[in-house]
Design an enzyme around this catalytic site. Sequence first.
Site, PDB file in Angstrom:
ATOM      1  N   ARG A   6      66.361  -5.560  85.782  1.00  0.00           N
ATOM      2  CA  ARG A   6      64.921  -5.727  85.568  1.00  0.00           C
ATOM      3  C   ARG A   6      64.644  -6.764  84.477  1.00  0.00           C
ATOM      4  NH1 ARG A   6      65.841  -3.296  89.285  1.00  0.00           N
ATOM      5  NH2 ARG A   6      64.667  -1.647  90.306  1.00  0.00           N
ATOM      6  N   ASP A  54      74.025   1.406  57.089  1.00  0.00           N
ATOM      7  CA  ASP A  54      73.031   2.256  56.418  1.00  0.00           C
ATOM      8  C   ASP A  54      73.750   3.173  55.425  1.00  0.00           C
ATOM      9  OD1 ASP A  54      69.922   3.265  57.030  1.00  0.00           O
ATOM     10  OD2 ASP A  54      71.202   4.790  56.103  1.00  0.00           O
ATOM     11  N   ASP A 124      64.297  -0.762  53.474  1.00  0.00           N
ATOM     12  CA  ASP A 124      63.053  -0.251  52.901  1.00  0.00           C
ATOM     13  C   ASP A 124      62.870  -0.763  51.481  1.00  0.00           C
ATOM     14  OD1 ASP A 124      65.072   1.046  51.611  1.00  0.00           O
ATOM     15  OD2 ASP A 124      64.399   3.074  52.041  1.00  0.00           O
ATOM     16  N   CYS A 168      59.991 -17.742  49.064  1.00  0.00           N
ATOM     17  CA  CYS A 168      58.755 -18.540  49.121  1.00  0.00           C
ATOM     18  C   CYS A 168      57.567 -17.597  49.287  1.00  0.00           C
ATOM     19  CB  CYS A 168      58.770 -19.494  50.306  1.00  0.00           C
ATOM     20  SG  CYS A 168      59.970 -20.808  50.229  1.00  0.00           S
ATOM     21  N   CYS A 182      57.375   4.277  51.766  1.00  0.00           N
ATOM     22  CA  CYS A 182      57.007   5.260  52.792  1.00  0.00           C
ATOM     23  C   CYS A 182      57.000   6.666  52.216  1.00  0.00           C
ATOM     24  CB  CYS A 182      57.978   5.219  53.957  1.00  0.00           C
ATOM     25  SG  CYS A 182      57.775   3.743  54.930  1.00  0.00           S
TER      26      CYS A 182
END
Length: 336
Positions: A6, A54, A124, A168, A182
Amino acid sequence: MDRYSRQILVAKIGESGQQKLLRSKVLVVGCGALGTVIANNLVRAGIGYIKIVDRDCVELDNLQRQMLFDEEDVEKVIPKAVAAVNKLRKINSSIEIEAEVKDVTPKNIEELMRDVDIVLDATDNFETRLLINDACFKHNTPWIYGAAISSYGMTMNIIPGETACFRCIVSDLPAPGSTHTCDTAGVLNAITSLIASLQSNEAIKLLLGDKDANQKLLVIDLMDNSFEKLRMKKRDDCPLCRDGKFEYLDKKGLSEPIKLCGREMVQITPQREMEVSLEQLKEKLERIGDASYMGYLLKFSVDKYELIIFLGGRAFVKGVSDKETARSLYAKYIGV
Ligand SMILES: [Zn+2]
């Protein structure tokens, strides 16, 4: 190739594009709300090699938005990278997927990104992003910035030699406690999924050499469904773009946590002094745990941990024996 049929039908991909994707290698830094969705999309799309790094384990409050994890991962306290790869291998066993359970540091980032075509930012915190920025410019590797908090998020493809770099845009590391995370402002799963889907799609475009890949900072807020595209200019005084200085990569001992001997306690010293007062920090933290201001320090308890934060941002993290967990708790609650 049947499993990708697909996707092959999409005009810009085709058989040759799919072959290209199968020969591609990517590094996903962080495996939380953004990283799980990015990895899921890229594994299903048939990127040939995916490395996921992680430093944390799966926790109950992750399940609201971190799409590859379930309650069993929480019960077994499985590292996120491992839990993700276990799930992803069941989804696509024909590609190579690798888990690295570690903190990304100036010492290991170049080895982690060796031979990859693109780095995806699913972290994060600013410290790791500035490090990714340095390492990617040094090795001429494109990276895709992504961030989400509350109901808004942003993403941009950062291409060495073409676009502005991350310095920048943000200039320098924000002072600890000056930004929300969060864990202090919350986050909706729709914004993290959306930003991560855009990141994985941009990765596919870049891997295919598509000239239409996004070079602007795309900023989305789901509260009013606003989508903005901002052109980011290279800064004339950027230490990286203009002077070629890798200030974050060269700080090999950057805010290295220190394990305090014989105690379940680690000391963290931020690279920049915290500018907010302890009273201001208390206001932010008392929404999510017990925070008490003691005049010269702030005591903050959450779950089984206790953080003692001093003016300027130095902190003791109690109830942990390893530096990685301490660093991660600091990033989570104080920021940076
Ligand atoms: Zn720059």
